[in-house]
Design a protein around this motif. Structure first.
Motif, PDB file in Angstrom:
ATOM      1  N   GLU A 151       0.844  -1.208   0.000  1.00 18.79           N
ATOM      2  CA  GLU A 151       0.000   0.000   0.000  1.00 18.79           C
ATOM      3  C   GLU A 151       0.873   1.251   0.000  1.00 18.79           C
ATOM      4  N   LYS A 152       2.011   1.160   0.676  1.00 20.24           N
ATOM      5  CA  LYS A 152       2.926   2.298   0.713  1.00 20.24           C
ATOM      6  C   LYS A 152       3.395   2.643  -0.708  1.00 20.24           C
ATOM      7  N   ARG A 153       3.641   1.577  -1.470  1.00 18.98           N
ATOM      8  CA  ARG A 153       4.046   1.784  -2.866  1.00 18.98           C
ATOM      9  C   ARG A 153       2.887   2.397  -3.660  1.00 18.98           C
ATOM     10  N   ARG A 154       1.697   1.847  -3.482  1.00 18.01           N
ATOM     11  CA  ARG A 154       0.542   2.350  -4.243  1.00 18.01           C
ATOM     12  C   ARG A 154       0.152   3.767  -3.827  1.00 18.01           C
ATOM     13  N   ALA A 155       0.431   4.078  -2.551  1.00 17.14           N
ATOM     14  CA  ALA A 155       0.077   5.426  -2.052  1.00 17.14           C
ATOM     15  C   ALA A 155       0.843   6.525  -2.793  1.00 17.14           C
ATOM     16  N   LEU A 156       1.959   6.123  -3.408  1.00 10.92           N
ATOM     17  CA  LEU A 156       2.761   7.110  -4.137  1.00 10.92           C
ATOM     18  C   LEU A 156       2.032   7.665  -5.352  1.00 10.92           C
ATOM     19  N   CYS A 157       0.924   6.997  -5.732  1.00 12.07           N
ATOM     20  CA  CYS A 157       0.215   7.493  -6.926  1.00 12.07           C
ATOM     21  C   CYS A 157      -0.374   8.886  -6.675  1.00 12.07           C
ATOM     22  N   LEU A 158      -0.606   9.248  -5.431  1.00 10.31           N
ATOM     23  CA  LEU A 158      -1.138  10.599  -5.172  1.00 10.31           C
ATOM     24  C   LEU A 158      -0.110  11.667  -5.567  1.00 10.31           C
ATOM     25  N   SER A 159       1.105  11.513  -5.035  1.00 13.08           N
ATOM     26  CA  SER A 159       2.114  12.530  -5.364  1.00 13.08           C
ATOM     27  C   SER A 159       2.516  12.430  -6.836  1.00 13.08           C
ATOM     28  N   ARG A 160       2.468  11.202  -7.381  1.00 16.52           N
ATOM     29  CA  ARG A 160       2.773  11.052  -8.823  1.00 16.52           C
ATOM     30  C   ARG A 160       1.745  11.802  -9.673  1.00 16.52           C
ATOM     31  N   ALA A 161       0.494  11.713  -9.280  1.00 17.48           N
ATOM     32  CA  ALA A 161      -0.554  12.413 -10.040  1.00 17.48           C
ATOM     33  C   ALA A 161      -0.315  13.926  -9.990  1.00 17.48           C
ATOM     34  N   LEU A 162       0.109  14.407  -8.833  1.00 16.05           N
ATOM     35  CA  LEU A 162       0.380  15.851  -8.713  1.00 16.05           C
ATOM     36  C   LEU A 162       1.608  16.241  -9.539  1.00 16.05           C
ATOM     37  N   LYS A 163       2.599  15.320  -9.576  1.00 12.61           N
ATOM     38  CA  LYS A 163       3.786  15.590 -10.400  1.00 12.61           C
ATOM     39  C   LYS A 163       3.408  15.650 -11.876  1.00 12.61           C
ATOM     40  N   ARG A 164       2.536  14.722 -12.267  1.00 14.74           N
ATOM     41  CA  ARG A 164       2.077  14.706 -13.651  1.00 14.74           C
ATOM     42  C   ARG A 164       1.403  16.039 -13.992  1.00 14.74           C
ATOM     43  N   ALA A 165       0.585  16.514 -13.073  1.00 12.48           N
ATOM     44  CA  ALA A 165      -0.095  17.797 -13.296  1.00 12.48           C
ATOM     45  C   ALA A 165       0.926  18.930 -13.451  1.00 12.48           C
ATOM     46  N   THR A 166       1.960  18.915 -12.603  1.00 12.84           N
ATOM     47  CA  THR A 166       3.006  19.957 -12.706  1.00 12.84           C
ATOM     48  C   THR A 166       3.648  19.935 -14.074  1.00 12.84           C
ATOM     49  N   LYS A 167       3.976  18.706 -14.526  1.00 16.05           N
ATOM     50  CA  LYS A 167       4.643  18.573 -15.831  1.00 16.05           C
ATOM     51  C   LYS A 167       3.772  19.150 -16.930  1.00 16.05           C
TER      52      LYS A 167
END
Ligand code: AMP
Length: 274
Positions: A192-208
């Protein structure tokens, strides 16, 4: 550092604190996110009060009030090492009486996003923050941008009630993988810790996307939902201005992108200020 559990002793202790007072309210189980607020408050003020209080009125029926992580011994050490002058750890009885006068979250901003998913949460949060700000009589109080809507509502409360305290917003602290630190992260099992990273990844994607010139909220949200696929349940993805009004296009310098999702046991929130 003195530890104070009742209001009378707190008022006595405060008489000794001349000059400016910084205040950091928390619910304990302290991590580096809390610590960054504490350090900033320590640097910017003559004295420092930290509170640890798991406030029952901001938990909804069925939420994790009883199982909320409590680490009093470790928290005490952290505060001592960080140079806290007064650690205020009141009991529930000390903070509340029966049939209280209540203040409520504003009808619009208080009932969207977190306020819509957790109706009543912000009423309880504002109630306790009002009490704690009055008790601390702080010059400055420090709050994390991690709880962006909370920060906006506290800022509004201070303005609407002409309270004499400066609210200082503090940056979000993340772990080395980008996960925003939260006391509730202890609930995450390893996958779950690994999957939880999708939140910050989604925000990074938005930044890009924004950096590449894509400002359309619809397009950005669409890609964010794809990245958030690893969450068990997405509660919301929102792109709003600093007043929490929905946007159709990102306004650089005036936008917050927010996400809330369940991954395993905890409900996680994260956001990005653009
Ligand atoms: P809590 O103990 O979760 O109620 O949080 C107490 C304060 O710490 C609030 O102002 C939070 O916004 C702030 N905070 C919690 N996690 C973080 C973080 N990862 N980065 C910065 N501030 C945080």
């Amino acid at each position: 550092m003195i530890i104070v559990r009742d209001i009378e002793t707190l008022q006595e202790a405060k008489k000794e604190l001349g000059g400016t007072v910084g205040f950091v309210p928390t619910m304990g189980a302290l991590h580096h996110g809390h610590l960054s607020l504490i350090r900033q408050a320590r640097e910017e003020n003559d004295h420092l009060i930290v509170s640890i209080f798991v406030n029952p009125t901001q938990f909804l029926e069925g939420e994790d009030l009883d199982s909320y992580p409590r680490k009093e011994e470790a928290d005490r050490k952290i505060c001592e090492l960080a140079g806290v002058d007064v650690l205020f750890m009141p009991t529930i009885d000390e903070m509340y009486e029966h049939d209280e006068l209540c203040i409520g979250a504003p009808a619009v901003r208080g009932y969207i996003l977190e306020g819509e998913k957790r109706p009543g949460h912000f009423d309880g949060m504002l109630q306790v923050v009002m009490k704690l700000l009055n008790l601390s009589a702080a010059t400055r109080a420090y709050f994390g941008k991690k709880d962006a809507q909370q920060l906006a509502l506290i800022t509004q409360m201070v303005k609407n009630y002409f309270m004499d305290v400066q609210i200082v917003p503090c940056e979000i602290v993340r772990d080395e993988n980008g996960l925003a630190l939260s006391s509730r992260n202890v609930y995450l099992e390893s996958d779950e810790k690994r999957r939880a990273l999708c939140l910050s990844r989604a925000l990074k994607r938005a930044t890009k996307m924004v950096m590449a010139g894509e400002l359309s909220v619809k397009s950005i949200k669409k890609e964010m939902f794809e990245v958030l696929d690893e969450a068990d349940k997405i509660e919301y993805v929102a792109i709003v201005n600093r007043e929490f009004k929905a946007l159709e296009e990102v306004e650089i310098g005036n936008t917050i992108i927010l996400v809330a999702a369940w991954v395993g046991k905890p409900r996680l929130i994260d956001n990005l200020w653009i």
